[in-house]
Design a protein around this motif. Structure first.
Motif, PDB file in Angstrom:
ATOM      1  N   LEU A   9       0.837  -1.213   0.000  1.00 49.91           N
ATOM      2  CA  LEU A   9       0.000   0.000   0.000  1.00 49.91           C
ATOM      3  C   LEU A   9       0.866   1.255   0.000  1.00 49.91           C
ATOM      4  O   LEU A   9       0.594   2.205   0.707  1.00 49.91           O
ATOM      5  N   ASP A  31       0.087  -4.250   4.523  1.00 47.95           N
ATOM      6  CA  ASP A  31       1.416  -3.702   4.212  1.00 47.95           C
ATOM      7  C   ASP A  31       2.268  -3.874   5.470  1.00 47.95           C
ATOM      8  O   ASP A  31       1.743  -3.854   6.587  1.00 47.95           O
ATOM      9  N   HIS A  70      10.573  -9.328  -3.569  1.00 48.86           N
ATOM     10  CA  HIS A  70       9.413  -9.190  -2.674  1.00 48.86           C
ATOM     11  C   HIS A  70       8.233  -9.999  -3.217  1.00 48.86           C
ATOM     12  O   HIS A  70       7.521 -10.662  -2.469  1.00 48.86           O
ATOM     13  N   VAL A  74       6.425 -13.028  -1.221  1.00 51.45           N
ATOM     14  CA  VAL A  74       5.026 -12.891  -0.775  1.00 51.45           C
ATOM     15  C   VAL A  74       4.154 -13.983  -1.404  1.00 51.45           C
ATOM     16  O   VAL A  74       3.289 -14.563  -0.737  1.00 51.45           O
ATOM     17  N   SER A  93       3.168  -4.998  -9.650  1.00 49.64           N
ATOM     18  CA  SER A  93       4.510  -4.435  -9.448  1.00 49.64           C
ATOM     19  C   SER A  93       5.281  -4.444 -10.765  1.00 49.64           C
ATOM     20  O   SER A  93       4.963  -5.216 -11.665  1.00 49.64           O
ATOM     21  N   THR A  94       6.314  -3.596 -10.850  1.00 49.75           N
ATOM     22  CA  THR A  94       7.237  -3.676 -11.997  1.00 49.75           C
ATOM     23  C   THR A  94       8.399  -4.569 -11.581  1.00 49.75           C
ATOM     24  O   THR A  94       9.166  -4.204 -10.685  1.00 49.75           O
ATOM     25  N   VAL A 119       1.915  -1.279 -14.435  1.00 54.60           N
ATOM     26  CA  VAL A 119       1.134  -0.088 -14.786  1.00 54.60           C
ATOM     27  C   VAL A 119       1.995   1.034 -15.318  1.00 54.60           C
ATOM     28  O   VAL A 119       3.178   1.133 -15.019  1.00 54.60           O
ATOM     29  N   THR A 123       1.833   8.095  -9.666  1.00 50.77           N
ATOM     30  CA  THR A 123       0.986   8.203  -8.474  1.00 50.77           C
ATOM     31  C   THR A 123      -0.297   9.004  -8.729  1.00 50.77           C
ATOM     32  O   THR A 123      -1.335   8.699  -8.145  1.00 50.77           O
ATOM     33  N   GLY A 236       6.007  12.553  -8.222  1.00 51.36           N
ATOM     34  CA  GLY A 236       6.226  12.037  -9.582  1.00 51.36           C
ATOM     35  C   GLY A 236       6.852  10.665  -9.584  1.00 51.36           C
ATOM     36  O   GLY A 236       6.493   9.810  -8.756  1.00 51.36           O
ATOM     37  N   ASP A 245      14.087   0.398 -13.409  1.00 50.69           N
ATOM     38  CA  ASP A 245      13.470  -0.078 -14.651  1.00 50.69           C
ATOM     39  C   ASP A 245      14.496  -0.167 -15.789  1.00 50.69           C
ATOM     40  O   ASP A 245      14.461  -1.093 -16.600  1.00 50.69           O
TER      41      ASP A 245
HETATM   42  P1  NAD Z   1       6.565   1.951  -2.459  1.00 53.46           P
HETATM   43  O1  NAD Z   1       7.920   1.603  -1.940  1.00 53.46           O
HETATM   44  O2  NAD Z   1       5.970   3.272  -2.131  1.00 53.46           O
HETATM   45  O3  NAD Z   1       5.505   0.827  -1.980  1.00 53.46           O
HETATM   46  C1  NAD Z   1       5.799  -0.525  -1.808  1.00 53.46           C
HETATM   47  C2  NAD Z   1       5.082  -0.996  -0.555  1.00 53.46           C
HETATM   48  O4  NAD Z   1       5.261  -2.412  -0.418  1.00 53.46           O
HETATM   49  C3  NAD Z   1       5.647  -0.358   0.730  1.00 53.46           C
HETATM   50  O5  NAD Z   1       4.608   0.306   1.420  1.00 53.46           O
HETATM   51  C4  NAD Z   1       6.194  -1.548   1.507  1.00 53.46           C
HETATM   52  O6  NAD Z   1       6.047  -1.414   2.919  1.00 53.46           O
HETATM   53  C5  NAD Z   1       5.352  -2.691   0.966  1.00 53.46           C
HETATM   54  N1  NAD Z   1       5.948  -4.007   1.161  1.00 53.46           N
HETATM   55  C6  NAD Z   1       7.209  -4.413   0.896  1.00 53.46           C
HETATM   56  N2  NAD Z   1       7.359  -5.719   1.192  1.00 53.46           N
HETATM   57  C7  NAD Z   1       6.160  -6.147   1.667  1.00 53.46           C
HETATM   58  C8  NAD Z   1       5.674  -7.396   2.161  1.00 53.46           C
HETATM   59  N3  NAD Z   1       6.466  -8.478   2.238  1.00 53.46           N
HETATM   60  N4  NAD Z   1       4.388  -7.475   2.564  1.00 53.46           N
HETATM   61  C9  NAD Z   1       3.579  -6.374   2.513  1.00 53.46           C
HETATM   62  N5  NAD Z   1       3.983  -5.164   2.063  1.00 53.46           N
HETATM   63  C10 NAD Z   1       5.250  -5.057   1.654  1.00 53.46           C
HETATM   64  O7  NAD Z   1       6.637   1.729  -4.042  1.00 53.46           O
HETATM   65  P2  NAD Z   1       5.612   2.278  -5.161  1.00 53.46           P
HETATM   66  O8  NAD Z   1       6.077   3.581  -5.666  1.00 53.46           O
HETATM   67  O9  NAD Z   1       4.222   2.127  -4.645  1.00 53.46           O
HETATM   68  O10 NAD Z   1       5.894   1.205  -6.314  1.00 53.46           O
HETATM   69  C11 NAD Z   1       5.375  -0.109  -6.249  1.00 53.46           C
HETATM   70  C12 NAD Z   1       5.644  -0.781  -7.577  1.00 53.46           C
HETATM   71  O11 NAD Z   1       5.025  -0.041  -8.625  1.00 53.46           O
HETATM   72  C13 NAD Z   1       7.139  -0.872  -7.933  1.00 53.46           C
HETATM   73  O12 NAD Z   1       7.398  -2.117  -8.521  1.00 53.46           O
HETATM   74  C14 NAD Z   1       7.332   0.280  -8.916  1.00 53.46           C
HETATM   75  O13 NAD Z   1       8.401   0.044  -9.815  1.00 53.46           O
HETATM   76  C15 NAD Z   1       5.991   0.294  -9.615  1.00 53.46           C
HETATM   77  N6  NAD Z   1       5.620   1.589 -10.218  1.00 53.46           N
HETATM   78  C16 NAD Z   1       5.795   2.744  -9.529  1.00 53.46           C
HETATM   79  C17 NAD Z   1       5.417   3.957 -10.112  1.00 53.46           C
HETATM   80  C18 NAD Z   1       5.580   5.275  -9.369  1.00 53.46           C
HETATM   81  O14 NAD Z   1       5.399   6.326 -10.005  1.00 53.46           O
HETATM   82  N7  NAD Z   1       5.886   5.268  -8.082  1.00 53.46           N
HETATM   83  C19 NAD Z   1       4.857   3.981 -11.402  1.00 53.46           C
HETATM   84  C20 NAD Z   1       4.661   2.773 -12.072  1.00 53.46           C
HETATM   85  C21 NAD Z   1       5.045   1.578 -11.459  1.00 53.46           C
END
Ligand code: NAD
Length: 302
Positions: A9, A31, A70, A74, A93-94, A119, A123, A236, A245
């Motif tokens: 989350l 989370d 991860h 999981v 996830s990516t 995706v 955000t 961003g 990536d």
């Molecule tokens: P983030 O670090 O904000 O969120 C990841 C969450 O996963 C964290 O809250 C963390 O506590 C939780 N987590 C980790 N291990 C866990 C576990 N074992 N059990 C439960 N929760 C766990 O990252 P994000 O920005 O939300 O990105 C998530 C994914 O989306 C990544 O793979 C990223 O590359 C992809 N993504 C991000 C964006 C962006 O703009 N941020 C855009 C497209 C794709």
């Protein structure tokens, strides 16, 4: 009411889970971070005590985790042993293509339907429910995947079989990383040549230099109000995420025997920018490197 389990989350998953709850779905959320969990509870989700508890009665399980390790953990330790076999499993996830295919094979061997569905949109789109999903799954499962993702999506495309969603994502982001560097180089050159960068934007955004990095996400402050360049490059898409990536793309290219030299250069430049202490800034901030306006964290503190 559709029962969704949502694991992860963070910046992205928080908004995505909230949109599932807004669509009147029962969302069991989990989370490791209590802050993230509390925020999801405030947005209409139910906080679970563990991932295993979250998935126990799920019709669909959605994961949004940082990286392949991860996701592998999981799924192996929480999702596959505890979710009902009827649950549709979707990882947004990516991650690397190999991890996506390995998890898909394990899920299938345990009798589950699985999709990799990374995706595009960042955000803001996660919060607004306007993400673009690129999906790798069995063709027969796609309508159910589309329905599960619907409250979070603007568009959902099936890229092909398992792993194809991740392949589409890393190829797309390699284009993005390379094009952002090209736009930043050009803006910095315009400035050096005494050409007003805003005039350059006006011309190039209507000429053959037009691209998303320039027109929708302009790294120079001003022309695109919603772009992170107007808020000190905060929020961003973080440089560290872009670097991740680009690394995935280079690893995939090496394994597949593909040539991606501009992707390699972009990876090198983003690795340097990250090393200078800018990993948390939006990736369009790399403009400052080309403008020669970078201060190291040490200098900035002086
Ligand atoms: P983030 O670090 O904000 O969120 C990841 C969450 O996963 C964290 O809250 C963390 O506590 C939780 N987590 C980790 N291990 C866990 C576990 N074992 N059990 C439960 N929760 C766990 O990252 P994000 O920005 O939300 O990105 C998530 C994914 O989306 C990544 O793979 C990223 O590359 C992809 N993504 C991000 C964006 C962006 O703009 N941020 C855009 C497209 C794709």
């Amino acid at each position: 009411m559709i029962r969704i389990a949502f694991i992860g989350l963070g910046n992205m998953g928080g908004g995505m889970a909230a949109n599932q709850a807004r669509a009147q779905r029962r969302v069991m959320a989990y989370d490791l971070s209590k802050t993230a969990l509390d925020k999801a509870a405030g947005a209409g989700c139910q906080a679970a005590g563990s991932a295993a508890e979250a998935v126990a009665e799920a019709e669909a399980v959605i994961t949004m985790l940082p990286a392949g390790s991860h996701v592998r953990q999981v799924y192996a330790e929480e999702v596959l042993p505890n979710a009902p076999r009827s649950a549709l499993l979707i990882d947004c996830s990516t991650i690397d293509v190999e991890s996506a295919r390995a998890v898909a094979a394990q899920a299938k061997a345990s009798g589950f339907r699985f999709a990799d569905a990374p995706v595009s949109g960042g955000t803001a789109a996660a919060d607004a429910g306007t993400l673009a999903f690129m999906v790798g799954c069995d063709e027969a499962d796609f309508p159910a995947v589309q329905a599960a993702l619907e409250p979070m999506s603007r568009i959902t495309v099936r890229a092909g079989d398992h792993g194809a969603g991740q392949a589409a994502k890393i190829c797309n982001n390699m284009v993005l990383g390379v094009s952002m560097i090209g736009v930043c180089e050009a803006l910095a050159l315009a400035e050096k040549l005494g050409l007003d960068p805003l005039k350059f934007f006006e011309i190039s955004s209507q000429s053959s230099g037009q691209c998303w990095s320039l027109t929708s996400y302009c790294p120079w402050p001003g022309p695109v109000p919603a772009a992170p360049s107007n808020r000190g490059y905060e929020g961003g898409f973080a440089t560290a995420m872009m670097l991740k990536d680009l690394k995935l793309a280079q690893e995939a290219a090496a394994r597949a025997g593909a040539a991606a030299p501009l992707g390699a250069t972009a990876e090198g430049l983003y690795a340097l920018f990250d090393r200078l202490g800018y990993g948390g800034k939006d990736f369009s901030a790399i403009l400052e490197l080309f403008r020669g306006r970078i201060a190291t964290a040490h200098e900035a503190a002086m």
